[in-house]
Structures are given as C-alpha cells and as structure tokens.
Motif scaffolding. Structure first.
Motif, PDB file in Angstrom:
ATOM      1  N   UNK A   1     -16.927  18.683 -50.167  1.00 21.27           N
ATOM      2  CA  UNK A   1     -15.802  18.776 -51.077  1.00 21.27           C
ATOM      3  C   UNK A   1     -16.178  19.518 -52.348  1.00 21.27           C
TER       4      UNK A   1
ATOM      5  N   UNK B   1      -8.480  19.022 -54.283  1.00 23.74           N
ATOM      6  CA  UNK B   1      -9.842  19.232 -53.799  1.00 23.74           C
ATOM      7  C   UNK B   1      -9.824  20.233 -52.653  1.00 23.74           C
TER       8      UNK B   1
ATOM      9  N   UNK C   1      -4.297  15.063 -47.038  1.00 23.18           N
ATOM     10  CA  UNK C   1      -4.383  16.434 -46.530  1.00 23.18           C
ATOM     11  C   UNK C   1      -3.102  17.182 -46.862  1.00 23.18           C
TER      12      UNK C   1
ATOM     13  N   UNK D   1      -6.963  19.033 -50.219  1.00 25.01           N
ATOM     14  CA  UNK D   1      -6.466  17.683 -50.363  1.00 25.01           C
ATOM     15  C   UNK D   1      -5.826  17.520 -51.745  1.00 25.01           C
TER      16      UNK D   1
ATOM     17  N   UNK E   1     -16.887   7.320 -48.751  1.00 26.57           N
ATOM     18  CA  UNK E   1     -17.073   8.114 -49.960  1.00 26.57           C
ATOM     19  C   UNK E   1     -16.998   7.208 -51.177  1.00 26.57           C
TER      20      UNK E   1
ATOM     21  N   UNK F   1      -4.568  14.596 -54.500  1.00 25.33           N
ATOM     22  CA  UNK F   1      -4.767  13.193 -54.833  1.00 25.33           C
ATOM     23  C   UNK F   1      -3.996  12.820 -56.083  1.00 25.33           C
TER      24      UNK F   1
ATOM     25  N   UNK G   1      -4.338   6.719 -55.644  1.00 29.78           N
ATOM     26  CA  UNK G   1      -4.144   6.964 -54.211  1.00 29.78           C
ATOM     27  C   UNK G   1      -5.365   7.662 -53.625  1.00 29.78           C
ATOM     28  N   UNK G   2      -5.462   7.623 -52.302  1.00 29.35           N
ATOM     29  CA  UNK G   2      -6.517   8.372 -51.641  1.00 29.35           C
ATOM     30  C   UNK G   2      -6.131   9.832 -51.497  1.00 29.35           C
ATOM     31  N   UNK G   3      -7.111  10.720 -51.337  1.00 32.21           N
ATOM     32  CA  UNK G   3      -6.794  12.134 -51.096  1.00 32.21           C
ATOM     33  C   UNK G   3      -5.962  12.280 -49.826  1.00 32.21           C
TER      34      UNK G   3
ATOM     35  N   UNK H   1     -17.408  16.748 -44.157  1.00 39.12           N
ATOM     36  CA  UNK H   1     -16.755  17.663 -45.076  1.00 39.12           C
ATOM     37  C   UNK H   1     -17.599  17.798 -46.330  1.00 39.12           C
TER      38      UNK H   1
ATOM     39  N   UNK I   1      -7.693   9.863 -45.368  1.00 38.03           N
ATOM     40  CA  UNK I   1      -8.314   8.882 -46.244  1.00 38.03           C
ATOM     41  C   UNK I   1      -7.478   7.609 -46.330  1.00 38.03           C
ATOM     42  N   UNK I   2      -8.172   6.510 -46.574  1.00 41.36           N
ATOM     43  CA  UNK I   2      -7.499   5.279 -46.933  1.00 41.36           C
ATOM     44  C   UNK I   2      -7.112   5.294 -48.402  1.00 41.36           C
ATOM     45  N   UNK I   3      -6.512   4.203 -48.850  1.00 39.45           N
ATOM     46  CA  UNK I   3      -6.050   4.108 -50.232  1.00 39.45           C
ATOM     47  C   UNK I   3      -7.182   3.785 -51.196  1.00 39.45           C
ATOM     48  N   UNK I   4      -8.319   3.393 -50.656  1.00 37.21           N
ATOM     49  CA  UNK I   4      -9.474   3.140 -51.510  1.00 37.21           C
ATOM     50  C   UNK I   4      -9.586   1.700 -51.964  1.00 37.21           C
TER      51      UNK I   4
ATOM     52  N   UNK J   1     -13.795   5.104 -50.913  1.00 38.27           N
ATOM     53  CA  UNK J   1     -12.835   5.533 -49.908  1.00 38.27           C
ATOM     54  C   UNK J   1     -13.475   5.555 -48.526  1.00 38.27           C
TER      55      UNK J   1
ATOM     56  N   UNK K   1      -8.974  15.087 -41.221  1.00 38.53           N
ATOM     57  CA  UNK K   1      -9.499  13.837 -41.776  1.00 38.53           C
ATOM     58  C   UNK K   1      -8.452  13.193 -42.667  1.00 38.53           C
TER      59      UNK K   1
ATOM     60  N   UNK L   1      -7.992  -3.905 -51.937  1.00 36.09           N
ATOM     61  CA  UNK L   1      -7.618  -2.755 -52.751  1.00 36.09           C
ATOM     62  C   UNK L   1      -8.347  -2.777 -54.084  1.00 36.09           C
TER      63      UNK L   1
END
Lengths: 113, 111
Positions: free
Chosen positions: A103, A89, A46, A36, B35, A38, A42-44, A101, B102-105, B91, B100, B9
């Motif tokens: 990490x 990651x 893929x 991943x 997470x 990041x 922002x979010x991680x 997962x 992820x969202x923006x958190x 997250x 998988x 956000x």
C-alpha cells in the motif's frame, strides 16, 4: 523494491474540480493496481482497480491512468463532491489470490462545498 | 455475503492484559491479512495466510503478537502482554479472485 510511493499527502479541491492522486511503484512484476477509499471509522473499501494490459479504466467519475513504462499510475476524480472527502490508498500486487498488497501511505482528500 | 467481520469493534484494555482480536473472512476467500493502521505509520501488514497457512509474518512487531487461523472461516490476532504503543486500528482483510476486502476494523486502546 516493494515500495509504493504516493503523492500528495493531502489535497484540497473545490466542489466540481478534478482531484488527482499519483502513485509510483518499483517492482515490475506487479500486475494488479487497486485504489481503496477509506472514510473515518471505516475499513478501506475497493474503489477501482486496473491491470497493466490497459492504460486507462473509468468507472463513473473515477478514472485510473496507468503508465507501464514509467511505473506510475494515478487516480482522477472528476466533478469532485464533498462526499468524496476521504483518504485514498493506492496499492500494488501480483494478480493472484495468494499475494500480498503493498500500500501507498495514503492521500487525505478534502472537497470543499 | 456479509463481508469480512471483525470483533470487537472497540477494545479498551489495561497495559499488561491479553487482547484477542477476531476475524471471519468472506466465504471462499483463500487469503487472509492482518493490518495495523496508525497515523504515523499508515497501513502496516502484520501477517497473512494462504489456505490457513501463515505465509509471511515478518510484519509482526514482537513476540508479544501472535496470529492463528485454525480453519478457513476464522482467524485471531493476539497481543500478550499489551502495551500502550499497541494502540491502533487493526484490520483484517480477505482476498479472492484478485480482489481484497477489508473488515470494519478493531480500534484498540491500551491504557
């Protein structure tokens, strides 16, 4: 046995160079290994993933090398660019939607212009 | 698909207040993960659900934390009462067909 180790913690590479990040896992049942990327705020996301039936997978400038016997896998970024500067990651999981997962702690990559 | 959607956000709250974080997973994904990310501890799994059922909540730090998934398209993470040490980015991620996302958190600051 659930741990994934990752190194280095941080990496500085010149533009055009090769960035290499290494990971090692313990649980031999793992059969899905994603990376991943990041960016700050922002979010991680893929980036690329591999399953242990192959030793290498390449997508553009990004390559995963996988060594099943050593329980290690690595990410290679060829011709690194400043836009690649991010935290990377590695992760490991069972290849099943219901599995969690594990990490690695992450590698902060800085590519200098 | 718009991806995993988290709200808010950003959240700034006073110590002792209740905080609720929300997540809408990708349609069709059967697994949902919460997470927490901090500089010191990296990405920590708090809890995950399969088919709306909590599977592993061993990462939930204290009883102050609770999570629910009332249906396949919505989940909440609640902290009550909140403390300054809960400040982090939270997250949500959903998983389908092995992958998988992820969202923006949600960046939570407890003052």
């Amino acid at each position: 046995q659930q741990q994934v180790k990752q190194s280095p913690q941080s990496l500085i590479v010149q533009k055009g160079g090769i960035s290499i990040i290494n990971c090692a896992y313990e649980n031999t049942a793992f059969d899905y290994f994603p990376w991943y990327q990041q960016f700050p705020g922002k979010g991680p996301a893929l980036l690329i993933a591999i399953r242990p039936d192959v030793s290498e997978k390449k997508e553009g400038r990004f390559t995963i090398s996988f060594n099943k016997s050593a329980k290690q896998f690595s990410l290679h970024i060829m011709d690194s660019q400043p836009g690649d500067s991010a935290t990377y990651f590695c992760a490991a999981s069972l290849d099943n939607y219901g599995q969690n997962f594990v990490f690695g702690p992450g590698t902060r990559l800085s590519v200098l212009p | 698909d718009a991806g995993v959607i988290q709200s808010p956000r950003h959240e700034v709250t006073e110590m002792g207040q209740e905080v609720t974080l929300r997540c809408k997973p990708i349609s069709g994904h059967n697994s949902l993960f919460w997470y927490r990310q901090t500089m010191m501890r990296g990405l920590e799994l708090l809890i995950y659900f399969n088919n709306n059922v909590p599977i592993d909540d061993s990462g939930m730090p204290e009883d102050r934390f609770s999570a629910k998934m009332p249906n396949a398209s919505f989940s909440t993470l609640k902290i009550q009462p909140s403390e300054p040490r809960d400040s982090a980015v939270y997250f949500c991620a959903s998983r389908g067909q092995g992958r998988a996302f992820f969202g923006q958190g949600t960046r939570l600051t407890v003052v």
